[in-house]
Write a protein that holds these residues in place. Structure first.
Motif, PDB file in Angstrom:
ATOM      1  N   THR A 193       3.557  -4.843   1.267  1.00  0.00           N
ATOM      2  CA  THR A 193       2.523  -5.242   2.227  1.00  0.00           C
ATOM      3  C   THR A 193       2.379  -6.760   2.291  1.00  0.00           C
ATOM      4  O   THR A 193       2.230  -7.340   3.375  1.00  0.00           O
ATOM      5  CB  THR A 193       1.175  -4.602   1.859  1.00  0.00           C
ATOM      6  N   LEU A 194       2.423  -7.417   1.136  1.00  0.00           N
ATOM      7  CA  LEU A 194       2.303  -8.873   1.111  1.00  0.00           C
ATOM      8  C   LEU A 194       3.500  -9.529   1.802  1.00  0.00           C
ATOM      9  O   LEU A 194       3.339 -10.508   2.547  1.00  0.00           O
ATOM     10  CB  LEU A 194       2.191  -9.355  -0.332  1.00  0.00           C
ATOM     11  N   ILE A 195       4.671  -8.974   1.590  1.00  0.00           N
ATOM     12  CA  ILE A 195       5.871  -9.504   2.249  1.00  0.00           C
ATOM     13  C   ILE A 195       5.770  -9.304   3.761  1.00  0.00           C
ATOM     14  O   ILE A 195       6.080 -10.217   4.543  1.00  0.00           O
ATOM     15  CB  ILE A 195       7.129  -8.817   1.689  1.00  0.00           C
ATOM     16  N   VAL A 238       2.517  -6.516  12.571  1.00  0.00           N
ATOM     17  CA  VAL A 238       3.743  -6.602  11.772  1.00  0.00           C
ATOM     18  C   VAL A 238       3.473  -6.203  10.317  1.00  0.00           C
ATOM     19  O   VAL A 238       4.304  -5.536   9.687  1.00  0.00           O
ATOM     20  CB  VAL A 238       4.329  -8.022  11.846  1.00  0.00           C
ATOM     21  N   ALA A 239       2.313  -6.589   9.789  1.00  0.00           N
ATOM     22  CA  ALA A 239       2.002  -6.249   8.396  1.00  0.00           C
ATOM     23  C   ALA A 239       1.930  -4.739   8.199  1.00  0.00           C
ATOM     24  O   ALA A 239       2.534  -4.183   7.264  1.00  0.00           O
ATOM     25  CB  ALA A 239       0.686  -6.906   7.979  1.00  0.00           C
ATOM     26  N   VAL A 240       1.200  -4.063   9.077  1.00  0.00           N
ATOM     27  CA  VAL A 240       1.085  -2.598   8.964  1.00  0.00           C
ATOM     28  C   VAL A 240       2.404  -1.923   9.315  1.00  0.00           C
ATOM     29  O   VAL A 240       2.875  -1.025   8.598  1.00  0.00           O
ATOM     30  CB  VAL A 240      -0.053  -2.084   9.872  1.00  0.00           C
ATOM     31  N   GLY A 241       3.007  -2.364  10.431  1.00  0.00           N
ATOM     32  CA  GLY A 241       4.270  -1.752  10.838  1.00  0.00           C
ATOM     33  C   GLY A 241       5.375  -1.948   9.813  1.00  0.00           C
ATOM     34  O   GLY A 241       6.150  -1.026   9.530  1.00  0.00           O
ATOM     35  N   GLY A 242       5.452  -3.160   9.228  1.00  0.00           N
ATOM     36  CA  GLY A 242       6.467  -3.411   8.207  1.00  0.00           C
ATOM     37  C   GLY A 242       6.262  -2.578   6.961  1.00  0.00           C
ATOM     38  O   GLY A 242       7.229  -2.073   6.365  1.00  0.00           O
ATOM     39  N   MET A 255      17.768  -8.789   1.995  1.00  0.00           N
ATOM     40  CA  MET A 255      16.442  -8.213   1.769  1.00  0.00           C
ATOM     41  C   MET A 255      15.430  -9.323   1.499  1.00  0.00           C
ATOM     42  O   MET A 255      15.699 -10.253   0.737  1.00  0.00           O
ATOM     43  CB  MET A 255      16.485  -7.238   0.589  1.00  0.00           C
ATOM     44  N   ILE A 256      14.263  -9.215   2.133  1.00  0.00           N
ATOM     45  CA  ILE A 256      13.197 -10.185   1.919  1.00  0.00           C
ATOM     46  C   ILE A 256      12.395  -9.770   0.693  1.00  0.00           C
ATOM     47  O   ILE A 256      11.903  -8.646   0.612  1.00  0.00           O
ATOM     48  CB  ILE A 256      12.275 -10.268   3.152  1.00  0.00           C
ATOM     49  N   THR A 257      12.239 -10.694  -0.247  1.00  0.00           N
ATOM     50  CA  THR A 257      11.525 -10.402  -1.480  1.00  0.00           C
ATOM     51  C   THR A 257      10.292 -11.296  -1.597  1.00  0.00           C
ATOM     52  O   THR A 257      10.112 -12.258  -0.837  1.00  0.00           O
ATOM     53  CB  THR A 257      12.430 -10.620  -2.704  1.00  0.00           C
ATOM     54  N   LEU A 258       9.464 -10.985  -2.580  1.00  0.00           N
ATOM     55  CA  LEU A 258       8.253 -11.772  -2.797  1.00  0.00           C
ATOM     56  C   LEU A 258       8.597 -13.197  -3.222  1.00  0.00           C
ATOM     57  O   LEU A 258       7.858 -14.138  -2.896  1.00  0.00           O
ATOM     58  CB  LEU A 258       7.380 -11.093  -3.860  1.00  0.00           C
ATOM     59  N   GLY A 273      14.971   3.997   6.992  1.00  0.00           N
ATOM     60  CA  GLY A 273      16.075   3.454   6.215  1.00  0.00           C
ATOM     61  C   GLY A 273      16.225   1.958   6.397  1.00  0.00           C
ATOM     62  O   GLY A 273      16.457   1.217   5.434  1.00  0.00           O
ATOM     63  N   TRP A 274      16.086   1.468   7.651  1.00  0.00           N
ATOM     64  CA  TRP A 274      16.258   0.034   7.877  1.00  0.00           C
ATOM     65  C   TRP A 274      15.127  -0.761   7.251  1.00  0.00           C
ATOM     66  O   TRP A 274      15.325  -1.903   6.837  1.00  0.00           O
ATOM     67  CB  TRP A 274      16.361  -0.257   9.369  1.00  0.00           C
ATOM     68  N   GLY A 275      13.926  -0.155   7.184  1.00  0.00           N
ATOM     69  CA  GLY A 275      12.817  -0.850   6.548  1.00  0.00           C
ATOM     70  C   GLY A 275      13.048  -1.062   5.063  1.00  0.00           C
ATOM     71  O   GLY A 275      12.717  -2.113   4.506  1.00  0.00           O
ATOM     72  N   GLU A 276      13.635  -0.067   4.414  1.00  0.00           N
ATOM     73  CA  GLU A 276      13.935  -0.195   2.991  1.00  0.00           C
ATOM     74  C   GLU A 276      14.966  -1.285   2.726  1.00  0.00           C
ATOM     75  O   GLU A 276      14.948  -1.933   1.685  1.00  0.00           O
ATOM     76  CB  GLU A 276      14.439   1.141   2.449  1.00  0.00           C
ATOM     77  N   VAL A 277      15.885  -1.465   3.681  1.00  0.00           N
ATOM     78  CA  VAL A 277      16.907  -2.505   3.537  1.00  0.00           C
ATOM     79  C   VAL A 277      16.324  -3.893   3.800  1.00  0.00           C
ATOM     80  O   VAL A 277      16.677  -4.872   3.128  1.00  0.00           O
ATOM     81  CB  VAL A 277      18.083  -2.230   4.496  1.00  0.00           C
ATOM     82  N   LEU A 278      15.387  -3.993   4.753  1.00  0.00           N
ATOM     83  CA  LEU A 278      14.848  -5.288   5.157  1.00  0.00           C
ATOM     84  C   LEU A 278      13.833  -5.833   4.163  1.00  0.00           C
ATOM     85  O   LEU A 278      13.851  -7.020   3.822  1.00  0.00           O
ATOM     86  CB  LEU A 278      14.196  -5.171   6.534  1.00  0.00           C
ATOM     87  N   LEU A 279      12.917  -4.977   3.666  1.00  0.00           N
ATOM     88  CA  LEU A 279      11.816  -5.427   2.822  1.00  0.00           C
ATOM     89  C   LEU A 279      11.923  -4.842   1.431  1.00  0.00           C
ATOM     90  O   LEU A 279      12.234  -3.662   1.262  1.00  0.00           O
ATOM     91  CB  LEU A 279      10.465  -5.021   3.443  1.00  0.00           C
ATOM     92  N   SER A 280      11.624  -5.660   0.435  1.00  0.00           N
ATOM     93  CA  SER A 280      11.633  -5.206  -0.949  1.00  0.00           C
ATOM     94  C   SER A 280      10.540  -4.160  -1.165  1.00  0.00           C
ATOM     95  O   SER A 280       9.483  -4.185  -0.525  1.00  0.00           O
ATOM     96  CB  SER A 280      11.410  -6.387  -1.889  1.00  0.00           C
TER      97      SER A 280
END
Length: 321
Positions: A130-132, A106-110, A1-4, A118-125
């Motif tokens: 939004t900042l990530i 990517v910022a809006v889509g992410g 997972m990508i975090t701040l 479900g995959w978005g929750e796993v990929l991004l904190s």
């Protein structure tokens, strides 16, 4: 997972590279001071969570002292000539904007993916998503540009240093002013401002409250230089207690349009150096002071018209839902 935290590490490494390249540039007029400035900023990003309040406070004081002594100066990075850039732009045309467009997509889509898939929750904190996503968009845009244009591997760092030298200390203004807004909110400046405003302008109707809030956002932004710094103060002083609670305005509409009213003040103030000084520097206009004043003069009519439009929109929309 990508975090701040990983985003801070990435940004810190970037500023560390700028510091090293500056230190190795013998043609830089303020080589030591500029390298120290960017190095301290890199240290803040990389180790800020371990320094504590006192350590970070001393680091900020050092940054202010270095930036306030005099201009940081502009170095001589390895870059293309003006003619080469013009030739490249002529060959590729508007397709050159494609990497820049990747960033907001990517910022809006992410952000949406992190909330609704479900995959978005796993990929991004879930913290500062939004900042990530914005940082991820910048990284993907860089990879796409490198694969397409095939510049030297160190080109992003040299070009980044060229731009950061042109911006100088003003690159820190949004971060510092946002922090100042949080300090004002914690010290109840909003309550004090609210008392002063209500003594001068009785909140007798929704229209009066809307005008006071939008004008207050614009004027406080002129003083602070940043709408993000003005927002918590004016929203606590007028937006929430009067427009929302007393007259029943929709908080989402009030806050969104209130922020836009603050941005109108950004266009009018020399305090917003990152908006009104940086363009003159990046465009390398011949007379920077005249260009800076010219930027504000050119933006003023638009800012005033949009401020009136925001007042009308808030009054028309905030009390209908």
């Amino acid at each position: 997972m990508i975090t701040l935290d990983q985003v801070y590490i990435l940004v810190g490494l970037m500023f560390a590279a700028f510091a090293i390249l500056t230190l190795r540039d013998p043609a830089h007029p303020t080589r030591i001071r500029s390298a120290l400035f960017w190095g301290l900023l890199a240290g803040s990003m990389l180790f800020g969570s371990y320094l504590g309040g006192l350590g970070n406070g001393l680091l900020v004081i050092a940054l202010v002292a270095l930036g306030g002594l005099s201009k940081l100066g502009v170095g001589k990075p390895e870059t293309t000539t003006t003619e080469q850039r013009r030739d490249s732009a002529a060959r590729r045309g508007n397709w050159l904007f494609l990497p820049a467009l990747i960033v907001p997509v990517v910022a809006v889509g992410g952000t949406l993916a992190a909330k609704h898939t479900g995959w978005g929750e796993v990929l991004l904190s879930s913290t500062q998503t939004t900042l990530i996503a914005l940082a991820l968009g910048c990284l993907i845009a860089l990879i796409a540009a490198m694969a397409w244009l095939r510049p030297p591997a160190t080109a992003p760092l040299h070009e980044g240093r060229r731009l950061i030298d042109s911006i100088g200390w003003a690159v820190l203004l949004p971060q510092m002013l946002a922090a100042l807004g949080a300090i004002f909110l914690a010290s109840n400046v909003g309550g004090v401002v609210g008392d002063v405003v209500t003594q001068a302008v009785p909140m007798s109707s929704p229209l009066v409250a809307v005008i006071a809030y939008c004008l207050g956002m614009a004027l406080f932004t002129v003083v602070m230089g940043n709408a993000f710094a003005a927002f918590p103060v004016m929203t606590a002083a007028i937006g929430l207690p009067f427009v929302v609670h007393q007259f029943g305005g929709d908080p989402a509409i009030v806050c969104a349009i209130g922020m836009l009213a603050g941005f109108c003040g950004t266009l009018l103030t020399p305090m917003a150096a990152n908006f009104n000084v940086v363009p003159a520097n990046l465009l390398e206009l011949p007379d920077r002071n005249a260009a800076f004043n010219g930027v504000i003069r050119a933006q003023a009519p638009t800012a005033l018209i949009l401020l009136v439009v925001n007042i009308v929109l808030m009054y028309a929309l905030a009390f209908r839902f």
